[in-house]
Write a protein that holds these residues in place. Structure first.
Motif, PDB file in Angstrom:
ATOM      1  N   ILE A 118     -13.091  12.332  -9.314  1.00  0.00           N
ATOM      2  CA  ILE A 118     -12.161  12.292  -8.508  1.00  0.00           C
ATOM      3  C   ILE A 118     -11.098  11.138  -8.638  1.00  0.00           C
ATOM      4  CG2 ILE A 118     -13.639  11.052  -6.773  1.00  0.00           C
ATOM      5  CD1 ILE A 118     -12.099  12.621  -4.561  1.00  0.00           C
ATOM      6  N   ASP A 119     -10.052  11.709  -8.439  1.00  0.00           N
ATOM      7  CA  ASP A 119      -8.637  10.594  -8.677  1.00  0.00           C
ATOM      8  C   ASP A 119      -8.182  10.364  -7.341  1.00  0.00           C
ATOM      9  OD1 ASP A 119      -6.581   9.129  -9.269  1.00  0.00           O
ATOM     10  OD2 ASP A 119      -5.910  10.407 -10.775  1.00  0.00           O
ATOM     11  N   ILE A 120      -8.085   9.110  -6.628  1.00  0.00           N
ATOM     12  CA  ILE A 120      -7.742   9.109  -5.349  1.00  0.00           C
ATOM     13  C   ILE A 120      -6.697   7.946  -5.126  1.00  0.00           C
ATOM     14  CG2 ILE A 120     -10.002  10.180  -4.327  1.00  0.00           C
ATOM     15  CD1 ILE A 120     -10.664   6.972  -3.664  1.00  0.00           C
ATOM     16  N   THR A 121      -6.125   8.018  -4.173  1.00  0.00           N
ATOM     17  CA  THR A 121      -5.213   6.784  -3.828  1.00  0.00           C
ATOM     18  C   THR A 121      -5.729   6.360  -2.528  1.00  0.00           C
ATOM     19  OG1 THR A 121      -3.081   7.663  -4.752  1.00  0.00           O
ATOM     20  CG2 THR A 121      -2.791   5.891  -3.097  1.00  0.00           C
ATOM     21  N   PHE A 122      -6.392   5.087  -2.538  1.00  0.00           N
ATOM     22  CA  PHE A 122      -7.370   4.506  -1.336  1.00  0.00           C
ATOM     23  C   PHE A 122      -6.346   3.574  -0.653  1.00  0.00           C
ATOM     24  CE2 PHE A 122     -10.733   1.891   0.089  1.00  0.00           C
ATOM     25  CZ  PHE A 122     -11.620   2.903   0.894  1.00  0.00           C
ATOM     26  N   CYS A 123      -6.000   3.860   0.570  1.00  0.00           N
ATOM     27  CA  CYS A 123      -5.343   2.988   1.607  1.00  0.00           C
ATOM     28  C   CYS A 123      -6.100   2.277   2.542  1.00  0.00           C
ATOM     29  CB  CYS A 123      -4.092   3.844   2.095  1.00  0.00           C
ATOM     30  SG  CYS A 123      -3.012   4.577   0.910  1.00  0.00           S
ATOM     31  N   GLN A 124      -5.916   1.112   2.804  1.00  0.00           N
ATOM     32  CA  GLN A 124      -6.726   0.215   3.737  1.00  0.00           C
ATOM     33  C   GLN A 124      -5.427  -0.435   4.575  1.00  0.00           C
ATOM     34  OE1 GLN A 124     -10.750  -1.188   2.558  1.00  0.00           O
ATOM     35  NE2 GLN A 124      -9.406  -1.497   0.643  1.00  0.00           N
ATOM     36  N   THR A 125      -5.856  -0.410   5.879  1.00  0.00           N
ATOM     37  CA  THR A 125      -5.002  -1.190   6.724  1.00  0.00           C
ATOM     38  C   THR A 125      -5.616  -1.989   7.704  1.00  0.00           C
ATOM     39  OG1 THR A 125      -3.372   0.683   6.762  1.00  0.00           O
ATOM     40  CG2 THR A 125      -3.237  -0.876   8.318  1.00  0.00           C
ATOM     41  N   TRP A 126      -5.188  -3.321   8.023  1.00  0.00           N
ATOM     42  CA  TRP A 126      -5.908  -4.017   8.960  1.00  0.00           C
ATOM     43  C   TRP A 126      -4.827  -5.241   9.416  1.00  0.00           C
ATOM     44  CZ3 TRP A 126      -6.325  -4.532   3.767  1.00  0.00           C
ATOM     45  CH2 TRP A 126      -6.066  -5.601   3.233  1.00  0.00           C
ATOM     46  N   TYR A 127      -5.130  -5.792  10.483  1.00  0.00           N
ATOM     47  CA  TYR A 127      -4.173  -7.070  11.071  1.00  0.00           C
ATOM     48  C   TYR A 127      -4.777  -8.367  10.956  1.00  0.00           C
ATOM     49  CZ  TYR A 127      -1.540  -3.830  13.561  1.00  0.00           C
ATOM     50  OH  TYR A 127      -0.980  -2.529  14.077  1.00  0.00           O
ATOM     51  N   ASP A 128      -3.837  -9.350  10.075  1.00  0.00           N
ATOM     52  CA  ASP A 128      -4.181 -10.664   9.833  1.00  0.00           C
ATOM     53  C   ASP A 128      -3.022 -11.239  10.758  1.00  0.00           C
ATOM     54  OD1 ASP A 128      -5.117 -13.032   8.888  1.00  0.00           O
ATOM     55  OD2 ASP A 128      -5.123 -12.460   6.782  1.00  0.00           O
ATOM     56  N   GLU A 129      -3.435 -12.197  11.759  1.00  0.00           N
ATOM     57  CA  GLU A 129      -2.698 -12.788  12.388  1.00  0.00           C
ATOM     58  C   GLU A 129      -2.039 -14.133  11.723  1.00  0.00           C
ATOM     59  OE1 GLU A 129      -4.783 -14.403  16.021  1.00  0.00           O
ATOM     60  OE2 GLU A 129      -5.031 -12.207  16.693  1.00  0.00           O
ATOM     61  N   ARG A 130      -2.674 -14.601  10.661  1.00  0.00           N
ATOM     62  CA  ARG A 130      -2.322 -15.683   9.753  1.00  0.00           C
ATOM     63  C   ARG A 130      -0.789 -15.292   9.040  1.00  0.00           C
ATOM     64  NH1 ARG A 130      -7.647 -16.678   6.818  1.00  0.00           N
ATOM     65  NH2 ARG A 130      -7.626 -14.561   6.597  1.00  0.00           N
ATOM     66  N   LEU A 131      -0.841 -13.843   8.873  1.00  0.00           N
ATOM     67  CA  LEU A 131       0.427 -13.635   8.233  1.00  0.00           C
ATOM     68  C   LEU A 131       1.448 -13.102   9.067  1.00  0.00           C
ATOM     69  CD1 LEU A 131      -1.512 -11.258   5.464  1.00  0.00           C
ATOM     70  CD2 LEU A 131      -0.625 -13.682   5.277  1.00  0.00           C
ATOM     71  N   ARG A 132       1.635 -13.411  10.181  1.00  0.00           N
ATOM     72  CA  ARG A 132       2.813 -13.195  11.169  1.00  0.00           C
ATOM     73  C   ARG A 132       3.899 -14.029  10.793  1.00  0.00           C
ATOM     74  NH1 ARG A 132       0.073 -12.538  17.366  1.00  0.00           N
ATOM     75  NH2 ARG A 132      -0.994 -10.758  16.810  1.00  0.00           N
ATOM     76  N   TYR A 133       5.226 -13.713  10.957  1.00  0.00           N
ATOM     77  CA  TYR A 133       6.053 -14.519  10.675  1.00  0.00           C
ATOM     78  C   TYR A 133       7.679 -13.837  11.486  1.00  0.00           C
ATOM     79  CZ  TYR A 133       7.722 -10.537   7.749  1.00  0.00           C
ATOM     80  OH  TYR A 133       7.971  -9.329   7.379  1.00  0.00           O
ATOM     81  N   ASN A 134       8.524 -14.751  11.414  1.00  0.00           N
ATOM     82  CA  ASN A 134       9.664 -14.426  12.151  1.00  0.00           C
ATOM     83  C   ASN A 134      10.687 -14.380  11.026  1.00  0.00           C
ATOM     84  OD1 ASN A 134       8.663 -14.557  14.631  1.00  0.00           O
ATOM     85  ND2 ASN A 134       8.882 -16.771  14.940  1.00  0.00           N
ATOM     86  N   GLY A 135      11.728 -13.496  11.155  1.00  0.00           N
ATOM     87  CA  GLY A 135      12.833 -13.382  10.426  1.00  0.00           C
ATOM     88  C   GLY A 135      13.425 -12.044  10.413  1.00  0.00           C
ATOM     89  N   ASN A 136      14.427 -11.759   9.746  1.00  0.00           N
ATOM     90  CA  ASN A 136      15.227 -10.313   9.741  1.00  0.00           C
ATOM     91  C   ASN A 136      14.327  -9.444   8.811  1.00  0.00           C
ATOM     92  OD1 ASN A 136      17.137 -11.449  11.158  1.00  0.00           O
ATOM     93  ND2 ASN A 136      18.252 -12.542   9.255  1.00  0.00           N
ATOM     94  N   PHE A 137      13.127  -9.740   8.122  1.00  0.00           N
ATOM     95  CA  PHE A 137      12.554  -8.778   7.392  1.00  0.00           C
ATOM     96  C   PHE A 137      11.491  -8.261   8.347  1.00  0.00           C
ATOM     97  CE2 PHE A 137      14.133 -12.263   4.663  1.00  0.00           C
ATOM     98  CZ  PHE A 137      14.910 -11.475   3.536  1.00  0.00           C
ATOM     99  N   GLU A 138      11.607  -6.797   8.144  1.00  0.00           N
ATOM    100  CA  GLU A 138      10.562  -5.998   8.723  1.00  0.00           C
ATOM    101  C   GLU A 138       9.157  -6.061   7.898  1.00  0.00           C
ATOM    102  OE1 GLU A 138      10.614  -4.554  11.564  1.00  0.00           O
ATOM    103  OE2 GLU A 138      12.677  -5.312  12.055  1.00  0.00           O
ATOM    104  N   SER A 139       9.193  -5.914   6.607  1.00  0.00           N
ATOM    105  CA  SER A 139       8.087  -6.180   5.786  1.00  0.00           C
ATOM    106  C   SER A 139       8.323  -6.632   4.651  1.00  0.00           C
ATOM    107  CB  SER A 139       7.439  -4.786   5.812  1.00  0.00           C
ATOM    108  OG  SER A 139       8.233  -3.640   5.210  1.00  0.00           O
ATOM    109  N   PHE A 140       7.451  -7.234   3.822  1.00  0.00           N
ATOM    110  CA  PHE A 140       7.398  -7.539   2.359  1.00  0.00           C
ATOM    111  C   PHE A 140       6.517  -6.572   1.421  1.00  0.00           C
ATOM    112  CE2 PHE A 140       8.648 -11.453   4.525  1.00  0.00           C
ATOM    113  CZ  PHE A 140       9.631 -11.878   3.897  1.00  0.00           C
ATOM    114  N   VAL A 141       7.051  -5.919   0.638  1.00  0.00           N
ATOM    115  CA  VAL A 141       6.050  -5.210  -0.410  1.00  0.00           C
ATOM    116  C   VAL A 141       5.807  -6.400  -1.595  1.00  0.00           C
ATOM    117  CG1 VAL A 141       6.201  -3.351  -1.878  1.00  0.00           C
ATOM    118  CG2 VAL A 141       7.236  -3.303   0.502  1.00  0.00           C
ATOM    119  N   LEU A 142       4.794  -6.294  -2.063  1.00  0.00           N
ATOM    120  CA  LEU A 142       4.083  -7.369  -2.964  1.00  0.00           C
ATOM    121  C   LEU A 142       3.439  -6.143  -4.021  1.00  0.00           C
ATOM    122  CD1 LEU A 142       2.910 -10.380  -0.644  1.00  0.00           C
ATOM    123  CD2 LEU A 142       5.193  -9.710  -1.702  1.00  0.00           C
ATOM    124  N   ASN A 143       3.579  -6.819  -5.092  1.00  0.00           N
ATOM    125  CA  ASN A 143       2.719  -6.207  -6.403  1.00  0.00           C
ATOM    126  C   ASN A 143       1.392  -6.497  -6.409  1.00  0.00           C
ATOM    127  OD1 ASN A 143       3.104  -8.358  -7.608  1.00  0.00           O
ATOM    128  ND2 ASN A 143       4.437  -7.720  -9.184  1.00  0.00           N
TER     129      ASN A 143
END
Length: 493
Positions: A118-143
């Motif tokens: 089976i070939d899958i794309t596995f997505c996981q979502t969680w909350y990390d309070e240490r990564l909160r920030y203030n700014g004009n960016f809604e999100s950062f996409v990192l490779n």
């Protein structure tokens, strides 16, 4: 008066040389403030081009990359004191990881190894309070290069045998960080997972192939998995490699697995498939049925043609043996009998019975004819007695079989030996223990022609010499009812 004239001439002589030397000094010392008045100098166009290029460099790129320093500053600030070795909310509450899958390709399913790919794309979502920030960016996409700097759930697939992560052209991983500390981690992988196949109803079987995952080190008290409203994307338009199977649906379960390291929450997906009957039917059922029916051709061949009937029967038995071996070639070595094995075994029994039918017929026919022939050779005087009227001899020996032996060895068209014995049966003769056993005389007629009625004394008499005629009807009818019963049982199990 003369003095005034001399002074004027002297002043003019001083002023004129100074004006004539002034342009020469400016040309040597470079451009001056009077270049707008005197026009552009040769160097002026070059300076104007440099100024325009400088303005484009200072204005355009800075306008497009103006937020880059701000984004870099935000990332550096949130990752400066970030410890990726510790999970979020450690010591306070368990980390909730929301899971979502997208199936790219399913299959093939290996019956011999009892596994599937089976070939899958596995997505996981969680909350990390240490990564909160203030700014004009809604999100950062990192490779994928930034994955090692963040805390990632240690999810592993419990029934996987081999797992491959795709790294061309870059590692197929992605991390998205939101302002509120929400983290989305996505990875693409190909998994060879085990699937325990129950082959009892093969080839009319259906299976549920599981894909189970859980945390490797965090027990249920520290990490909890849950579905994103059970969102599972099935891309059936892709080139799935199920081949012999049809996809019928997917189900999911959540359970707690107890281990010496603690209680872990395990999530399981079941991919339901059912086998396509066409391939196995043409490979096994059709050849088996045709071979069984081919063995019945011997019932239409005269019993005197022993080589033809014997070779046909043996060929049918050997063919069924080969088909049984071929059906198990690409099959797991299970200890139980499958539905296909049972069908082939019954076809083998039918072919074997067809051979045994000729053996029984041949034995009973020639075993009763041989004593008569030997009697004719050893006792010539019996011929004269055989020509005596039957009624006179029957009066002397009422229980004797009467046989009128002819000189000619030609057959009169009736199946049986050249000596068509005539049986004069009475009630005492049927119950006589002489000759065949008493039970055989009650139900079987073992002479070429039987003068008694079919129903005699409430018993059904079977004419041995007509065994081929019985087989022509009994074998096809029995095989037909067997096929009907076989389909009903296998489809309703």
């Amino acid at each position: 008066m003369l003095t005034k004239v001399l002074l004027i001439l002297l002043g003019m002589s001083i002023i004129l040389p100074s004006r004539s030397e002034e342009p020469h000094v400016e040309s040597e010392n470079g451009p001056s403030a009077h270049e707008d008045v005197y026009g552009p100098q040769p160097q002026a166009p070059e300076k104007k081009l440099l100024s325009e290029e400088t303005m484009r460099t200072l204005t355009g790129p800075h306008r497009r990359l103006g937020k880059l320093p701000a984004a870099t500053h935000i990332l550096n600030s949130i990752l400066n004191n970030y410890d990726h070795k510790l999970r979020p909310s450690i010591g306070e509450k368990p980390t909730v990881v929301t899971v979502e899958l997208s199936v790219n390709t399913l299959g093939p399913i290996s019956i011999l190894d009892m596994e599937y790919t089976i070939d899958i794309t596995f997505c996981q979502t969680w909350y990390d309070e240490r990564l909160r920030y203030n700014g004009n960016f809604e999100s950062f996409v990192l490779n994928g290069n930034m994955v090692s700097q963040l805390w990632i759930p240690d999810t592993f697939f419990r029934n996987s045998k081999r797992t491959q992560e795709h790294v061309i052209t870059m590692p197929n991983q992605m991390v998205r960080i939101h302002k509120d500390g929400k983290v989305l981690y996505t990875i693409r992988m190909t998994i060879d997972a085990g699937c325990l196949l129950h082959m009892l109803k093969f080839p009319m079987d259906s299976h549920s192939c599981p894909l189970s995952f859980s945390s490797f080190s965090y027990p249920e008290s520290e990490m909890i998995y849950k579905w994103e409203d059970f969102k599972l994307e099935i891309n059936e338009k892709n080139s799935w490699k199920l081949f012999q199977f049809d996809f019928t649906g997917v189900t999911n379960t959540t359970e707690t697995i107890s281990t010496p390291a603690g209680d872990f929450m395990a999530m399981t997906l079941f991919f339901n498939v059912s086998r396509r009957f066409g391939f196995v039917a043409f490979q096994n059922y059709v050849p088996s049925s045709v071979t069984t029916m081919l063995s019945w051709v011997s019932f239409w061949i005269k019993k005197d043609s022993a080589p033809a009937r014997t070779s046909l029967g043996i060929t049918s038995v050997l063919t069924m043996t080969t088909l049984g071996t071929f059906s198990r070639k690409n099959f797991p070595r299970v200890s139980y009998i499958t539905a296909l094995d049972f069908y082939i075994a019954i076809c083998f029994v039918f072919c074997f019975c067809a051979v045994m039918e000729f053996a029984v017929l041949n034995f009973l026919t020639y075993n009763r004819m041989k004593p008569r022939a030997s009697l004719k050779l050893r006792h010539p005087h019996i011929r004269a007695r055989a020509l005596t009227p039957p009624r006179a001899r029957a009066h002397e020996h009422p229980e004797a079989f009467v046989c009128q032996i002819e000189d000619s060895e030609e057959s009169d068209g009736e199946e049986g030996p050249s000596c068509p014995a005539q049986q004069s049966l009475s009630r005492d003769t049927i119950q006589s223990p002489g000759g065949c056993c008493k039970w055989c005389k009650k139900y079987f007629c073992v002479v070429p022609s039987c003068e008694g009625s079919i129903w005699q004394q409430g018993r059904l008499f079977i004419h041995i010499y007509r065994l081929d005629n019985y087989s022509r009807v009994v074998f096809p009818v029995t095989f037909f009812f067997f096929n009907v019963l076989y389909c009903l049982v296998c489809l309703n199990l």
